[in-house]
Design an enzyme around this catalytic site. Sequence first.
Site, PDB file in Angstrom:
ATOM      1  N   GLY A 108      26.927   2.080 -40.182  1.00  0.00           N
ATOM      2  CA  GLY A 108      26.052   1.164 -39.452  1.00  0.00           C
ATOM      3  C   GLY A 108      24.787   1.010 -40.285  1.00  0.00           C
ATOM      4  N   ALA A 109      24.554  -0.204 -40.774  1.00  0.00           N
ATOM      5  CA  ALA A 109      23.373  -0.435 -41.619  1.00  0.00           C
ATOM      6  C   ALA A 109      22.482  -1.501 -40.985  1.00  0.00           C
ATOM      7  CB  ALA A 109      23.800  -0.866 -43.025  1.00  0.00           C
ATOM      8  N   VAL A 112      18.653   0.621 -37.030  1.00  0.00           N
ATOM      9  CA  VAL A 112      18.427   2.070 -37.139  1.00  0.00           C
ATOM     10  C   VAL A 112      18.974   2.594 -38.468  1.00  0.00           C
ATOM     11  CG1 VAL A 112      18.727   4.325 -36.063  1.00  0.00           C
ATOM     12  CG2 VAL A 112      18.545   2.296 -34.624  1.00  0.00           C
ATOM     13  N   ARG A 182      21.420  -2.399 -26.727  1.00  0.00           N
ATOM     14  CA  ARG A 182      21.307  -3.137 -25.457  1.00  0.00           C
ATOM     15  C   ARG A 182      20.235  -4.219 -25.557  1.00  0.00           C
ATOM     16  NH1 ARG A 182      17.800   0.405 -21.205  1.00  0.00           N
ATOM     17  NH2 ARG A 182      16.824   1.813 -22.704  1.00  0.00           N
ATOM     18  N   ARG A 188      21.802   1.732 -21.023  1.00  0.00           N
ATOM     19  CA  ARG A 188      22.570   2.238 -22.174  1.00  0.00           C
ATOM     20  C   ARG A 188      24.036   2.417 -21.771  1.00  0.00           C
ATOM     21  NH1 ARG A 188      17.822   5.485 -22.089  1.00  0.00           N
ATOM     22  NH2 ARG A 188      16.427   5.127 -23.865  1.00  0.00           N
ATOM     23  N   ASN A 195      31.066   0.144 -27.259  1.00  0.00           N
ATOM     24  CA  ASN A 195      30.773   1.038 -28.387  1.00  0.00           C
ATOM     25  C   ASN A 195      31.784   2.171 -28.544  1.00  0.00           C
ATOM     26  OD1 ASN A 195      28.661  -0.477 -29.234  1.00  0.00           O
ATOM     27  ND2 ASN A 195      27.056   0.799 -28.329  1.00  0.00           N
ATOM     28  N   THR A 219      24.704   6.140 -31.853  1.00  0.00           N
ATOM     29  CA  THR A 219      25.167   5.017 -31.026  1.00  0.00           C
ATOM     30  C   THR A 219      25.107   5.367 -29.532  1.00  0.00           C
ATOM     31  OG1 THR A 219      26.678   4.464 -32.822  1.00  0.00           O
ATOM     32  CG2 THR A 219      27.104   3.415 -30.702  1.00  0.00           C
ATOM     33  N   ASN A 220      24.694   4.409 -28.739  1.00  0.00           N
ATOM     34  CA  ASN A 220      24.583   4.600 -27.287  1.00  0.00           C
ATOM     35  C   ASN A 220      25.831   4.149 -26.535  1.00  0.00           C
ATOM     36  OD1 ASN A 220      22.114   5.784 -26.502  1.00  0.00           O
ATOM     37  ND2 ASN A 220      21.018   3.937 -27.169  1.00  0.00           N
ATOM     38  N   HIS A 275      20.311  11.248 -22.521  1.00  0.00           N
ATOM     39  CA  HIS A 275      19.458  10.199 -23.096  1.00  0.00           C
ATOM     40  C   HIS A 275      19.615   8.973 -22.197  1.00  0.00           C
ATOM     41  CE1 HIS A 275      17.245   7.890 -25.943  1.00  0.00           C
ATOM     42  NE2 HIS A 275      18.253   7.126 -26.293  1.00  0.00           N
TER      43      HIS A 275
HETATM   44  N1  LIG Z   1      20.401   7.740 -29.694  1.00  0.00           N
HETATM   45  C1  LIG Z   1      19.267   7.079 -29.748  1.00  0.00           C
HETATM   46  O1  LIG Z   1      18.209   7.628 -29.484  1.00  0.00           O
HETATM   47  C2  LIG Z   1      19.272   5.649 -30.185  1.00  0.00           C
HETATM   48  C3  LIG Z   1      18.103   5.045 -30.619  1.00  0.00           C
HETATM   49  C4  LIG Z   1      18.161   3.730 -31.046  1.00  0.00           C
HETATM   50  C5  LIG Z   1      19.357   3.033 -31.038  1.00  0.00           C
HETATM   51  N2  LIG Z   1      20.464   3.641 -30.589  1.00  0.00           N
HETATM   52  C6  LIG Z   1      21.761   2.974 -30.591  1.00  0.00           C
HETATM   53  O2  LIG Z   1      22.186   2.845 -31.948  1.00  0.00           O
HETATM   54  C7  LIG Z   1      23.056   1.727 -32.067  1.00  0.00           C
HETATM   55  C8  LIG Z   1      22.595   0.844 -33.223  1.00  0.00           C
HETATM   56  O3  LIG Z   1      21.342   0.287 -32.953  1.00  0.00           O
HETATM   57  P1  LIG Z   1      20.715  -0.746 -34.008  1.00  0.00           P
HETATM   58  O4  LIG Z   1      19.394  -1.142 -33.486  1.00  0.00           O
HETATM   59  O5  LIG Z   1      20.830  -0.192 -35.375  1.00  0.00           O
HETATM   60  O6  LIG Z   1      21.736  -1.965 -33.832  1.00  0.00           O
HETATM   61  P2  LIG Z   1      22.065  -3.105 -34.913  1.00  0.00           P
HETATM   62  O7  LIG Z   1      22.820  -4.162 -34.196  1.00  0.00           O
HETATM   63  O8  LIG Z   1      20.841  -3.490 -35.627  1.00  0.00           O
HETATM   64  O9  LIG Z   1      23.014  -2.364 -35.950  1.00  0.00           O
HETATM   65  C9  LIG Z   1      24.289  -1.925 -35.601  1.00  0.00           C
HETATM   66  C10 LIG Z   1      25.180  -2.195 -36.793  1.00  0.00           C
HETATM   67  O10 LIG Z   1      26.464  -1.635 -36.535  1.00  0.00           O
HETATM   68  C11 LIG Z   1      27.382  -2.466 -37.240  1.00  0.00           C
HETATM   69  N3  LIG Z   1      28.749  -2.236 -36.771  1.00  0.00           N
HETATM   70  C12 LIG Z   1      29.320  -2.652 -35.627  1.00  0.00           C
HETATM   71  N4  LIG Z   1      30.603  -2.230 -35.580  1.00  0.00           N
HETATM   72  C13 LIG Z   1      30.840  -1.536 -36.709  1.00  0.00           C
HETATM   73  C14 LIG Z   1      31.958  -0.851 -37.236  1.00  0.00           C
HETATM   74  N5  LIG Z   1      33.125  -0.807 -36.575  1.00  0.00           N
HETATM   75  N6  LIG Z   1      31.836  -0.244 -38.439  1.00  0.00           N
HETATM   76  C15 LIG Z   1      30.676  -0.288 -39.118  1.00  0.00           C
HETATM   77  N7  LIG Z   1      29.572  -0.933 -38.665  1.00  0.00           N
HETATM   78  C16 LIG Z   1      29.656  -1.533 -37.470  1.00  0.00           C
HETATM   79  C17 LIG Z   1      26.880  -3.874 -36.980  1.00  0.00           C
HETATM   80  O11 LIG Z   1      27.390  -4.796 -37.919  1.00  0.00           O
HETATM   81  C18 LIG Z   1      25.374  -3.687 -37.087  1.00  0.00           C
HETATM   82  O12 LIG Z   1      24.881  -3.995 -38.374  1.00  0.00           O
HETATM   83  C19 LIG Z   1      23.040   1.051 -30.699  1.00  0.00           C
HETATM   84  O13 LIG Z   1      24.166   1.459 -29.951  1.00  0.00           O
HETATM   85  C20 LIG Z   1      21.776   1.571 -30.058  1.00  0.00           C
HETATM   86  O14 LIG Z   1      21.821   1.545 -28.658  1.00  0.00           O
HETATM   87  C21 LIG Z   1      20.449   4.924 -30.160  1.00  0.00           C
HETATM   88  O1  LIG Z   2      16.775   2.191 -25.437  1.00  0.00           O
HETATM   89  C1  LIG Z   2      17.760   1.963 -26.122  1.00  0.00           C
HETATM   90  O2  LIG Z   2      18.724   1.290 -25.714  1.00  0.00           O
HETATM   91  C2  LIG Z   2      17.806   2.449 -27.541  1.00  0.00           C
HETATM   92  C3  LIG Z   2      17.513   3.891 -27.680  1.00  0.00           C
HETATM   93  O3  LIG Z   2      18.352   4.661 -26.893  1.00  0.00           O
HETATM   94  C4  LIG Z   2      16.075   4.227 -27.419  1.00  0.00           C
HETATM   95  O4  LIG Z   2      15.811   5.110 -26.609  1.00  0.00           O
HETATM   96  O5  LIG Z   2      15.211   3.598 -28.044  1.00  0.00           O
END
Ligand SMILES: NC(=O)c1ccc[n+]([C@@H]2O[C@H](COP(=O)([O-])OP(=O)(O)OC[C@H]3O[C@@H](n4cnc5c(N)ncnc54)[C@H](O)[C@@H]3O)[C@@H](O)[C@H]2O)c1
Ligand SMILES: O=C(O)C[C@H](O)C(=O)O
Length: 409
Positions: A108-109, A112, A182, A188, A195, A219-220, A275
């Site tokens: 995932g690039a 985040v 989201r 989430r 996801n 990932t959430n 979370h």
């Molecule tokens: N745990 C936490 O505290 C936390 C914090 C922030 C975000 N998140 C979660 O992290 C995830 C990513 O957030 P983001 O802001 O980077 O989203 P984003 O949409 O900017 O990036 C996600 C990337 O995943 C890629 N992707 C999708 N399916 C794929 C696959 N099968 N293989 C490889 N790549 C794939 C997409 O092309 C996209 O570039 C979300 O689910 C978000 O809710 C969690």
């Molecule tokens: O809030 C979200 O959906 C992304 C992440 O889990 C966060 O806490 O920032």
Amino acid sequence: MARAPATGGSGRRGRRVIGAEHVSEAHQRGRVVIEVLPGDIVTAQARESAERLKIRLVDGPLEKPAVVRTDGATAMRRTLYRRSPKWVAPRPQHTRNARRVRRLALVGAGGVGANIGHLAANADIADEIVLIDIAPGMAASVALDLNHASGVSRSRSRATGGTELSRVAGAEVIVVTAGRPRTPGMTRADLLDINRRIVRQAGEAIRAHAPDAIVIVVTNPLDEMTVEMLQATGFPRERVLGMAGTLDSSRFRNALALAAGVPVSDVEAITLGSHGDEMAPITSRARIRGRHLDRFLSPDQIAACVKDAVTGGGQVVALRKTGSAVLAPAHASIELIDHIRGARAGAVPASVMLRGEYGIEGVVLGVPCHLGASGLVEVEELDLSEAELAALRAAADAIRARLGGAATG
Ligand SMILES: NC(=O)c1ccc[n+]([C@@H]2O[C@H](COP(=O)([O-])OP(=O)(O)OC[C@H]3O[C@@H](n4cnc5c(N)ncnc54)[C@H](O)[C@@H]3O)[C@@H](O)[C@H]2O)c1
Ligand SMILES: O=C(O)C[C@H](O)C(=O)O
């Protein structure tokens, strides 16, 4: 917390008269609590001022901070602090034993993932950073961009990128951010079905190509996706960690620091649990300048900080509209990598499969963990209040319910 001067007394503590001037001095210093010891006299004007300025007069003596075992260097810093009225925050527990990660893979690039790559390259913590994203050109462009920055940053990290999940091969640490974020109006948990499939696919590739890696799931919905990763890889719990507690704790510390008007380095606080809505900011163990929160903040202010930590992610989503937070989550992910590579010591909140710790079995939940080169070393069981323990159990039940019984590991 404020203290009024003592009057009279010969050997014994003198009686104190707490007047309006002490209340106004406490107010000017940003205090919200004045300790009233047995025998103290509080004037009517002081009571009036306290009510007007929203300062609490609390019967003391108040509980003293718990005595903790500590190393020589910290003890020396505390001694220096006692001699000087100026608070000196303990330094973060950085160690001298930090290892570079040989190969760090980021699945995932997007927001985040790219920011984790940026921070990792800038801090020069990995020889090789491998980015993977299903969107054509996405990972390769971020890798090229990072390499272009190295002429300025002088980072030795080399980045590569592509779409094939097999690129995780040989990675020591893999951070999975692949998946949908989201948007306003979603929880989430609403991301669960969409996801789950993506995380399962990533997990199967990791099992096939990087069977010895430590996986950090981002990932959430985080706790549920960590369960999914455990199942897809078949890895032991030591090598599948969920990142959220470091982010939520950072938000909680930020809220407390703002409310108390102190630098965030003066605040120690963690959140545990899920979370999500069942997050458990641990107020009983939180400290500002080494003191309990009630020395600086009213119960309403503490409650507002707890709420701020729980809703922090949603606040960013509401403003951003097309996705969620990326910068603080990237820093919080690096914190886990730093613990794994030995750059930081001590317990750090991470989501792991529990095996009876805190009386909870077979569900992934955020708890304080000691991490090392092989992942989870130990879950630290803190003394928590009854209400906090109940909050952890409620979080475990909610995650089990969302996974429909599939949470058991
Ligand atoms: N745990 C936490 O505290 C936390 C914090 C922030 C975000 N998140 C979660 O992290 C995830 C990513 O957030 P983001 O802001 O980077 O989203 P984003 O949409 O900017 O990036 C996600 C990337 O995943 C890629 N992707 C999708 N399916 C794929 C696959 N099968 N293989 C490889 N790549 C794939 C997409 O092309 C996209 O570039 C979300 O689910 C978000 O809710 C969690
Ligand atoms: O809030 C979200 O959906 C992304 C992440 O889990 C966060 O806490 O920032």
